[in-house]
Design a protein around this motif. Structure first.
Motif, PDB file in Angstrom:
ATOM      1  N   ASP A  10       0.844  -1.199   0.000  1.00  0.00           N
ATOM      2  CA  ASP A  10       0.000   0.000   0.000  1.00  0.00           C
ATOM      3  C   ASP A  10       0.878   1.247   0.000  1.00  0.00           C
ATOM      4  N   ASN A  12      -0.092   4.279  -0.322  1.00  0.00           N
ATOM      5  CA  ASN A  12      -0.765   5.448   0.245  1.00  0.00           C
ATOM      6  C   ASN A  12      -0.982   5.337   1.753  1.00  0.00           C
ATOM      7  N   TRP A  13      -0.404   4.339   2.381  1.00  0.00           N
ATOM      8  CA  TRP A  13      -0.560   4.144   3.815  1.00  0.00           C
ATOM      9  C   TRP A  13       0.161   5.251   4.564  1.00  0.00           C
TER      10      TRP A  13
END
Length: 79
Positions: A10, A12-13
Motif C-alpha cells: 500500500d 498510500n498508507w
C-alpha cells in the motif's frame, strides 16, 4: 473513501496517522479502567484475526469487565 487498513504494498498508507489513531484508541481504553466494556464485533469472521484479537485479549485481562458479542454472517468451522 478507503478502509483504514494497511493493504499489501500500500503506497498510500500513512503510518503517522495510524500511530496517532492507535494512541487515541489506547488513551480511550486507559480512561475506562475499572469500568465495564462491551465489545460488539460485527462481521469479523475467522479471516479477520486482528479485529477478533482485540476483544479476545480484553476478555483475558482483569483491567476491564468485558463482554464480547460476536455477530458474524459467516459460520466458523470447528477444528
Amino acid at each position: 473513501m478507503r478502509p483504514n487498513i494497511n493493504l499489501k504494498d500500500d503506497m498510500n498508507w500513512l503510518e503517522q496517522r495510524a500511530e496517532r489513531q492507535n494512541e487515541a484508541f489506547n488513551a480511550w481504553f486507559d480512561s475506562k479502567r475499572n469500568r465495564s466494556i462491551t465489545v460488539l464485533e460485527l462481521g469479523a469472521g475467522p479471516v479477520q484475526p486482528l479485529s477478533r484479537e482485540i476483544g479476545e485479549d480484553l476478555l483475558k485481562t482483569d483491567t476491564y469487565r468485558t463482554a464480547l458479542v460476536r455477530v458474524n454472517p459467516i459460520r466458523e468451522r470447528s477444528s
